[in-house]
Design a protein around this motif. Structure first.
Motif, short mmCIF file in Angstrom:
data_model
loop_
_atom_site.label_atom_id
_atom_site.label_comp_id
_atom_site.label_asym_id
_atom_site.label_seq_id
_atom_site.Cartn_x
_atom_site.Cartn_y
_atom_site.Cartn_z
N ILE A 32 -2.54 7.75 -6.03
CA ILE A 32 -1.80 9.02 -7.16
C ILE A 32 -0.79 8.17 -7.86
O ILE A 32 0.09 7.45 -7.06
CB ILE A 32 -1.64 10.13 -5.88
CG1 ILE A 32 -3.35 10.91 -5.81
CG2 ILE A 32 -1.43 11.32 -7.08
CD1 ILE A 32 -4.44 11.25 -6.55
N ASP A 33 -1.06 8.72 -9.01
CA ASP A 33 0.63 7.59 -10.05
C ASP A 33 1.50 8.09 -9.55
O ASP A 33 2.72 8.01 -9.51
CB ASP A 33 0.30 7.87 -11.56
CG ASP A 33 -1.31 7.21 -11.93
OD1 ASP A 33 -1.91 6.47 -11.16
OD2 ASP A 33 -1.08 7.39 -13.26
N SER A 34 1.85 9.37 -8.52
CA SER A 34 3.08 9.79 -8.48
C SER A 34 3.09 10.80 -7.36
O SER A 34 2.44 11.35 -7.02
CB SER A 34 4.04 10.55 -9.17
OG SER A 34 2.96 11.60 -10.27
N PRO A 35 4.29 11.26 -6.27
CA PRO A 35 3.73 11.71 -5.43
C PRO A 35 4.04 13.63 -5.84
O PRO A 35 4.31 13.85 -6.51
CB PRO A 35 5.05 11.87 -4.83
CG PRO A 35 5.86 10.73 -5.93
CD PRO A 35 5.14 10.44 -6.06
N GLY A 36 2.90 14.00 -4.53
CA GLY A 36 3.66 15.29 -4.59
C GLY A 36 1.85 16.28 -5.67
O GLY A 36 0.68 15.37 -5.09
N GLY A 37 1.65 17.22 -6.32
CA GLY A 37 0.90 17.68 -6.48
C GLY A 37 0.61 19.32 -6.04
O GLY A 37 -0.12 20.57 -5.83
N LYS A 86 3.32 15.81 -0.03
CA LYS A 86 4.67 14.90 -1.34
C LYS A 86 4.86 13.88 -0.54
O LYS A 86 5.60 13.19 -1.27
CB LYS A 86 6.00 16.34 -0.83
CG LYS A 86 6.54 16.52 0.75
CD LYS A 86 7.18 17.68 0.30
CE LYS A 86 7.55 17.73 2.22
NZ LYS A 86 8.54 16.46 3.02
N TRP A 133 1.86 4.84 -2.66
CA TRP A 133 0.91 3.80 -2.42
C TRP A 133 0.71 2.61 -1.06
O TRP A 133 0.28 1.37 -1.15
CB TRP A 133 1.68 2.61 -3.63
CG TRP A 133 1.95 3.79 -4.93
CD1 TRP A 133 0.93 4.25 -5.23
CD2 TRP A 133 2.07 3.20 -5.79
NE1 TRP A 133 0.80 5.08 -6.63
CE2 TRP A 133 1.85 4.41 -7.17
CE3 TRP A 133 3.43 2.37 -6.46
CZ2 TRP A 133 2.31 4.70 -8.01
CZ3 TRP A 133 4.13 2.57 -8.02
CH2 TRP A 133 3.80 3.82 -8.57
N ILE A 182 -10.28 13.66 -9.68
CA ILE A 182 -9.23 13.54 -9.48
C ILE A 182 -8.61 12.30 -10.21
O ILE A 182 -7.24 11.71 -10.98
CB ILE A 182 -8.53 13.65 -7.88
CG1 ILE A 182 -8.74 14.77 -7.67
CG2 ILE A 182 -7.14 12.98 -7.48
CD1 ILE A 182 -8.71 16.14 -8.25
N THR A 183 -9.17 11.10 -9.58
CA THR A 183 -9.13 10.27 -10.83
C THR A 183 -10.47 9.17 -11.14
O THR A 183 -11.58 9.96 -10.47
CB THR A 183 -8.98 8.59 -10.00
OG1 THR A 183 -9.69 8.15 -8.88
CG2 THR A 183 -6.94 8.93 -9.07
N ASP A 184 -10.08 8.44 -11.95
CA ASP A 184 -11.47 8.27 -12.75
C ASP A 184 -11.93 6.87 -11.95
O ASP A 184 -11.69 6.58 -12.19
CB ASP A 184 -11.05 8.29 -14.27
CG ASP A 184 -12.26 8.51 -15.77
OD1 ASP A 184 -12.66 7.24 -15.32
OD2 ASP A 184 -11.26 8.32 -16.34
N ARG A 240 -8.29 0.30 -10.07
CA ARG A 240 -7.39 0.56 -10.33
C ARG A 240 -6.74 0.25 -8.76
O ARG A 240 -5.43 0.52 -8.69
CB ARG A 240 -6.58 1.83 -10.94
CG ARG A 240 -5.22 1.31 -11.74
CD ARG A 240 -5.47 2.39 -13.03
NE ARG A 240 -3.71 2.93 -13.21
CZ ARG A 240 -3.29 3.81 -12.98
NH1 ARG A 240 -3.71 4.86 -11.86
NH2 ARG A 240 -2.26 4.25 -13.25
N PHE A 296 -3.12 -1.48 -7.39
CA PHE A 296 -1.84 -0.88 -6.66
C PHE A 296 -2.00 -0.65 -5.11
O PHE A 296 -0.66 -0.16 -4.96
CB PHE A 296 -1.65 0.30 -7.05
CG PHE A 296 -1.23 1.44 -8.46
CD1 PHE A 296 -2.55 0.88 -9.43
CD2 PHE A 296 0.10 1.90 -8.63
CE1 PHE A 296 -1.94 1.24 -10.77
CE2 PHE A 296 0.50 1.87 -10.21
CZ PHE A 296 -0.50 1.29 -10.80
N ARG A 322 -8.92 16.97 -2.94
CA ARG A 322 -9.12 16.37 -3.22
C ARG A 322 -8.25 16.43 -1.89
O ARG A 322 -6.98 16.81 -1.27
CB ARG A 322 -7.80 16.04 -4.23
CG ARG A 322 -6.39 15.12 -3.59
CD ARG A 322 -5.15 15.05 -4.30
NE ARG A 322 -4.20 14.04 -4.17
CZ ARG A 322 -3.00 14.52 -3.60
NH1 ARG A 322 -2.59 15.39 -4.20
NH2 ARG A 322 -2.71 13.63 -3.25
#
Lengths: 437, 407
Positions: free
Chosen positions: A290-295, A300, A304, A325-327, A333, A337, A437
């Motif tokens: 996921i591109d950034s932590p949390g959601g 949290k 990577w 959630i991701t494409d 990708r 990562f 998720r």
């Protein structure tokens, strides 16, 4: 290819190079081949016939059968089709709100095989998916493993096991997604208690089935849910378990030990915190990038470096899209990562292919380019872990299912007017967040 | 003589003290320095003095004073500029207490200031900073007809006062489905949404006229919302209109023609269907995150939008956007990367995510390129910034090293 006795000369000509019932061999020559098992081959050859891989190796060592159709793929990269161990493409739905544990529900009965999401997945190089119901329940039902053949009905995408049953596992979840208002549990302790209760029932049912085999009068009534759970207890079915927080991960491992089922941990946000414990329990992990932590609070601390941490601990590690959630089109990708955060290239590429196939018990037929396996492979314009690389072709069982040079296929690959017509978005996975998720 | 000597000594001492107080030097040396404003410099040096770029050139041609800290990296670029975000108002936990980007109690709330809702210590700010993003245009989110104000910050500082560069950058509006009120409330249709907006703008114009009238102004009550809209109508502040479908984009253009405000289009998933009209209207576009999910109003979104806008000569920039779930923030570098790989190319993508974004936001004179006199905002990488496996290895904002992690 079909033959007619009215043209015996042609038949003889074909027989000279092809055994009866076999299609003409296809030879893909000159690509940089990444077989996953074994070293990368700079100038390789892949030979495919009747949907299977016949040979793979360096050009100098692989003989191209006479009569084979030769595809010049010099400058391209060929690797196995990608395996997504956790997808929601095709509008799958599992259990409803009638109860927290519903192992009887099959996601199979809800999937639209013509959903455009499948074609987008093919355009991303995916050839094998585990399509799952959501994580809003402790157990939301049976998952289904799909080969992304071109098909109109779901029955043409499924995989039949040797006993003719459908390949698939069981979706389970813990943590906050599967908690809520009754009948869902309100706490983690209650969640685990409900799961233990259910597996105790399954153990009892298994005993009754055994008794019934000895004495037909003692055969219990059929119970579709318990039947499937018995297959889980016997190791025929794998539990695909949504989990994020380190203590929830440990709870899954604890239940696995108590009941002896086989499990793959999914998402595993806190994997880096307990990688050694996961390794000690010999539990494979399918992680998400996921591109950034949390959601949400549970995620949290997602990192990577989960891939690297699990690799170093010796855990079998794969990836998933959790599409939407991701494409799916950008699945490579995830491997990229993971490498960015310290995973080896070899493990990252395996994580996109063979590791996933192992988690689905399908590594005898998928996940690597190896003689005898299904001819599921992709042709790439360059290195699979580069952003600039595109999937040019996707092949499943020797048949081309995606070709970027065809305008309609390209539309699905890059988007534009009409690209998403006929695509279902499962259970508001991206806006509500409860189901995925 | 003695007096003269003493005077000189004192003068020298004064200069030294002055220099110690004022002059702060930093040098960044890169195997490839992408100035963006000019050609790529192989083995280049960026010399920084007191937070500003003093000189840029080839190593050897730009002397580095002895004792100056020198950062080294394979690739050096200007700090990236995220042209539209909600980070700082929206936090990573995604709980009510850290989600201040949208209040839907009223359809139009132009008075909501971004500076009153920004958490400079939010973890996502630090996350973006460590990836090489140095400037954020952030504020109230799409999702209400007028959701509030936006601002421009640097991704540094412990308080909004330290972070903010432009306290009121744009006014955020949304047209289309997501501007409609839920649960049968008004405005509940596309037509009603636009009517409500037009009515409000008419009211604001009338209020502005009254304020100009000395007699009326004396007794005129202050109306914060109308004051703000007056600034939009006076073309001081652009109206940032999030519109995805061709229908809604066309509507935004029509409103601009009627009211004459400065329009910046946001999202614009179907802009590729309207290239001629957009070019003619001279409207800049902050394109949707390249990887935004393609459902609903974004179903016709394309990875190739950046390439198409570039080809058409329409000014545009990239954004991280807003997600209600995950990823809680996207990273503008990753979004630009996908566009780079889909026809735009890495050079143009870099320009769009730095200098073009800065110009679009009205801060092109101070950030966005490695040009003498500009703020010393730099991102350091160990390879092509757009490649998946490249790391950001250092970040400089206003001449200070704000990140040394490898991420």
């Amino acid at each position: 290819m079909t033959h007619s006795s009215r043209i015996p000369l042609l038949l003889l000509a074909v027989l000279a190079t092809t055994a009866p019932g076999q299609e003409r061999a296809q030879a893909y020559v000159g690509a940089h081949v990444i077989p996953i098992e074994g070293d990368e081959i700079p100038d390789g050859v892949l030979i495919v016939q009747t949907g299977r891989i016949v040979a793979v190796g360096p050009r100098s060592k692989v003989e191209i059968p006479s009569g084979a159709k030769v595809h010049d793929v010099k400058g391209k990269v060929i690797m196995p089709g990608l395996v997504c161990t956790h997808s929601h493409v095709g509008g799958p739905s599992g259990g409803d709100r009638s109860g927290p544990i519903q192992p009887d529900v099959r996601v199979l009965d809800s999937i639209d095989a013509t959903d455009v999401g499948f074609q987008k997945a093919r355009s991303g190089g995916l050839t094998l998916l585990n399509v799952m119901p959501g994580s809003g329940l402790l157990c939301s039902g049976q998952t289904v493993y799909l080969k992304l053949r071109r098909a109109k009905v779901i029955d043409d995408l499924v995989i039949r096991l040797k006993d003719k049953s459908l390949a698939g596992g069981l979706k389970m979840a813990n943590g906050t997604n599967s908690q809520g208002d009754p009948p869902r549990p309100g706490t983690r302790g209650k969640s685990a208690a409900l799961v233990r209760e259910t597996f105790v029932r399954a153990q009892e049912y298994r005993s009754k089935l055994e008794a019934g085999r000895r004495d037909p009068d003692k055969m219990p009534e059929r119970d579709l849910g318990l039947e499937f759970l018995v297959e889980v207890l016997e190791g025929k079915r794998v539990v695909h378990h949504h989990t994020h927080r380190h203590d929830d991960i440990m709870t899954v491992i604890r239940l696995k030990k108590e009941f002896g089922f086989r499990v793959v941990l999914h998402h595993v946000s806190d994997a880096w915190k307990v990688a050694d414990h996961i390794a000690a329990s010999k539990t494979p992990c399918s992680i998400i990038m996921i591109d950034s932590p949390g959601g949400k609070i549970e995620a949290k601390d997602i990192e990577w470096r989960n891939g690297a941490a699990l690799e170093q601990a010796g855990v079998l590690t794969g990836f998933h899209t959790d599409d939407p959630i991701t494409d799916s089109r950008l699945f490579r990708r995830s491997g990229g990562f993971a490498v960015r955060a310290g995973m080896s290239r070899k493990s990252a590429l395996s994580g996109l292919t063979l590791a996933g196939a192992k988690m689905l018990d399908l590594d005898d037929r998928a996940g690597s380019l190896k003689r005898g396996k299904d001819a599921d492979f992709i042709v790439l314009s360059g290195d699979p872990l580069s952003v600039y690389t595109h999937v040019e072709q996707t092949w499943v069982e020797g048949k081309k299912v995606f070709d970027r040079s065809i305008p309609q296929d390209r539309l699905h690959a890059v988007g534009g007017l009409g690209a998403s017509d006929g695509q279902a978005w499962s259970a508001c996975a991206c806006c509500g967040g409860e189901e995925a998720r | 003589m003695r007096t003269l000597y003493t005077t000189m000594l004192l003068a020298a001492l004064a200069t030294t003290v002055h220099a110690q107080e004022k002059t702060s030097l930093l040098a960044v040396r890169g195997q490839r320095v992408h100035t963006v404003a000019g050609p790529v410099i192989e083995d280049g040096v960026v010399l920084i003095e007191n937070g500003k770029i003093k000189a840029v050139g080839r190593a050897g041609e730009v002397p580095i004073p002895e004792g100056t800290e020198t950062l080294r990296a394979k690739v050096v670029t200007p700090g990236f500029v995220d042209a539209h975000s909600v980070v700082g108002l929206a936090g990573h936990l995604n709980q009510d207490h850290d989600q201040d980007q949208l209040d839907r109690s009223k359809a139009m709330q132009p008075g909501l200031r971004a500076i009153d809702a920004y958490n400079a210590r939010e973890r996502l700010v630090g996350w973006l900073r460590s990836l090489g993003v140095t400037t954020l245009h952030t504020g109230h989110a799409p999702g209400a007809l007028i959701s509030g104000q936006t601002m421009i910050v640097k991704t540094t500082g412990d308080t909004i006062e330290e972070a903010v560069r432009v306290p009121f950058a744009m006014l955020a509006a949304t047209v289309g489905e997501s501007a409609q009120a839920a649960d049968g409330k008004s405005p509940g249709t596309r037509g009603k949404v636009i009517t409500a907006l037009r009515q409000k703008l008419v009211e604001a114009r009338s209020y502005a006229d009254d304020r100009k009238d000395a007699a009326k102004a004396k007794t005129l009550p202050r109306k914060l919302d109308l004051e703000v809209l007056g600034r939009v109508l006076a073309k001081e502040i652009p109206l940032l209109v999030t519109a995805h479908t061709a229908t809604d984009i066309t509507t935004a253009l029509r409103l601009q023609t009627e009211f004459g405000f400065r329009l910046v289009l946001d999202g614009a998933s179907e802009a590729h269907l309207l290239l001629d009209a957009l070019k003619k209207a001279k409207v800049p576009i902050i394109a949707h995150p390249t990887m935004a999910r393609t459902f609903g109003e974004r179903k016709n979104a394309s990875f190739e939008l950046g390439a198409q806008l570039k080809k058409a000569g329409i000014p545009f920039a990239f954004q991280s956007g807003y997600e209600s779930y995950v990823p809680k923030t996207r990273c503008v570098i990753f979004e630009a990367a996908i566009a780079a790989a889909h026809g735009l190319g890495p050079e143009a993508a870099l320009q769009a995510a730095t200098l073009d974004a800065a110009k679009l936001l009205g801060i092109g004179q101070t950030v966005g390129s490695l040009t003498p006199g500009k703020d010393a905002d730099l991102a350091l990488f160990d390879g092509d910034p757009f490649e998946y496996a490249t790391h950001c290895v250092g970040v400089v904002i206003d001449g200070k090293v704000v990140s040394r992690v490898t991420r």
